[in-house]
Design a protein around this motif. Sequence first.
Motif, PDB file in Angstrom:
ATOM      1  N   LYS A  32      39.095  27.401  38.128  1.00 50.81           N
ATOM      2  CA  LYS A  32      40.120  27.737  37.203  1.00 50.81           C
ATOM      3  C   LYS A  32      40.550  29.151  37.290  1.00 50.81           C
ATOM      4  O   LYS A  32      39.824  30.163  37.999  1.00 50.81           O
ATOM      5  CB  LYS A  32      39.690  27.711  35.802  1.00 50.81           C
TER       6      LYS A  32
ATOM      7  N   HIS B  95      45.253  34.392  39.442  1.00 51.15           N
ATOM      8  CA  HIS B  95      44.322  34.537  40.665  1.00 51.15           C
ATOM      9  C   HIS B  95      43.260  33.680  40.365  1.00 51.15           C
ATOM     10  O   HIS B  95      42.603  33.462  39.197  1.00 51.15           O
ATOM     11  CB  HIS B  95      43.863  35.890  40.859  1.00 51.15           C
ATOM     12  N   TYR B  96      42.511  33.164  41.392  1.00 53.21           N
ATOM     13  CA  TYR B  96      41.191  32.258  41.204  1.00 53.21           C
ATOM     14  C   TYR B  96      40.120  33.501  41.567  1.00 53.21           C
ATOM     15  O   TYR B  96      40.240  34.394  42.038  1.00 53.21           O
ATOM     16  CB  TYR B  96      41.344  31.413  42.361  1.00 53.21           C
TER      17      TYR B  96
ATOM     18  N   HIS C 214      37.525  34.069  43.097  1.00 52.10           N
ATOM     19  CA  HIS C 214      37.042  34.115  44.419  1.00 52.10           C
ATOM     20  C   HIS C 214      38.015  35.396  44.986  1.00 52.10           C
ATOM     21  O   HIS C 214      37.829  35.866  46.078  1.00 52.10           O
ATOM     22  CB  HIS C 214      37.025  32.936  45.375  1.00 52.10           C
ATOM     23  N   GLN C 215      39.121  35.493  44.373  1.00 55.44           N
ATOM     24  CA  GLN C 215      40.216  36.627  44.961  1.00 55.44           C
ATOM     25  C   GLN C 215      39.966  37.869  44.152  1.00 55.44           C
ATOM     26  O   GLN C 215      40.479  38.719  44.193  1.00 55.44           O
ATOM     27  CB  GLN C 215      41.538  36.133  44.493  1.00 55.44           C
TER      28      GLN C 215
END
Lengths: 373, 259
Positions: free
Chosen positions: B90, B129-130, B132-133
């Motif tokens: 998400k 953003h996700y 992992h970013q």
Amino acid sequence: MSSGGQRNRTREEDGKAHTGAGLMSPAAGTVLLRWVALFVLFNGAMTVLRLWEPLWWAAALVNFVLLVRIAEQGALLVPARFARTYERSLAVAFPLVLLAGWQLVVGAEILSPTWFPPPTRIVRALWELATGFDEFTGTSLFGRPWEIPARLAEDGLKDGAAAFTAESHLFATLMRVFAGFAIGAVPGVLLGMVMGVSRTVRAMVDATLSAFYVLPKIAIFPIMMLVFPNPFGEGPKIAVVAISAFFLVAINTMVGVRDIEPVYLEAGRNYGATGRRMFRHVIIPAALPVIFGGLRIALGTALIVIIAIEFVRSRTGVGYLTFYYWEILSPDKMYAGLVVVMILGVGLTTGLKALERVVMPWRRDPGRSDPGG
Amino acid sequence: MTKISAEGICKSFAGPRQRVEAVRSFSLDVREGEFVCLVGPSGCGKSTFLRIVAGLMEATSGRLEIHRDAEDGRPLNSMVFQEYAVFPWKTVSENVAFGLAMRNVPRKERDARTAEWIDRVGLRRFAHHYPHQLSGGMRQRVGIARALANDPEILLMDEPLGALDAQTRTVLQEELLRIWQSRRKTVMYVTHSIEEAVLLGDRVVLMTAHPGTNKAEFTVPLERPRTLQTTTDPQFSRLSYQIWEELRDEVQRSMEENA
């Protein structure tokens, strides 16, 4: 060999140490030239001494090692921003070199051109297959899609489309793969989900599933021929593909769901997700990467299985086509059939990867954008 | 007014050979609006106790009462988990909106509150953003915003800053102080850092090594509002050391048990 490796390592360290001073590039360039010279020398000597015929396989091995050394040295000369392009071009260049080597070996008649036709002839055969039409069987590789408008005009929509699908070997194979894959993967995902969530179902079904999993699915083709009213129709073929996909997808989905980080499930529960919403928002997305791993393996297996079945018992399909040209001793076209299978495999995998990127946008990595604090 | 009242909480798990006792007869009362820090050696059952309060686990025995005052659909508790329990699938704003969405808060209100909390933790630029970013510190900000946007009666935090590097940790501690100052929610905060507990909490409750039970309790006399400057107060260091004296034996015991 080992001393060579060591020397090389120290040279690389030197290279790194001197990067700032700009001493690395000329040194690496010289080394590269030396390897290229060795490559030319080796192959020249092989030719002059007429050693190709008895020792072509050993020469191929030595040439491979030399090419690796040249590519490695070349990498040192490539600026960092082109490093990836360089690696990609290696991936393209290597098979081309391989094909060229094949062409040369067969051209010199070291290997029989009858059974190992040179790539140029395979390409020509592929072209013939793609454009030609077999009067005897009434089929062609692609089903001559350029004839579609004329046929539709002539026979109307229904008959025109039917004529096309009946004629195309590629369509027959694709249809079997897609139908079997869909029929197997969907229940596979569902069973895998249930198994992942419920310990009891897992305990009950796991051993059985594992036993079927190791069974080569092609072995149940005869049973399927008994089960279906028309043993030579599409039913048994699609069923075997479906069963192959089913087990692979079920097991992977089960593992994907079972191995979800417990903290995600806790977070889901703590924030009020229950039942269907828990599946939709937590369980499915968390397991999706592993599920897709299973789908990828299943799709590859589906292709293997359908080609094998078409070899054995079919009048249509790319597998049939390949085997047919082997039976009538036309190796050029047999190889062309294999090339089509390879392209099919690469195409299907690429398609699935594209789907993965659409379904899991969070796995795409546009780079960490500016993480601070 | 007592918000949480736990008495004689025991929790044991079925192990491969014998039952493993995680929490033994642990009692704790938390007042409305109080910030209580739970400190103990690792593996002492403090996270287990927190999960029992959260309703994610059942206590084996004991009495747990949580006074519920609002009937307006506010959730009883929301938890900030250790490490990165924000959903990687998400985006930042979807994560922050998660609790509201699960409770069927109308779209408009949900969006407004999500935006507000994303702003408040300084992630406006990263809303789409996700995880992992993002860096670890930013990810945990998402976790904190996810809990607070849900507007729970009780905020439960399970070593939320445990996985972060020292500097990021300090930044987030200051941020937590600032946010709590403006809201004064009831907070139960599990940590293994004594300094963090003294800096943030009104009260520090010590647990013994495994199985966890009450060891000691300290009221933090430091004035609010606190900032990082509070750590230079002599009272701060004195209390921290005093707690450490109590905790040392337990940590020793826990290390020997795990050896």
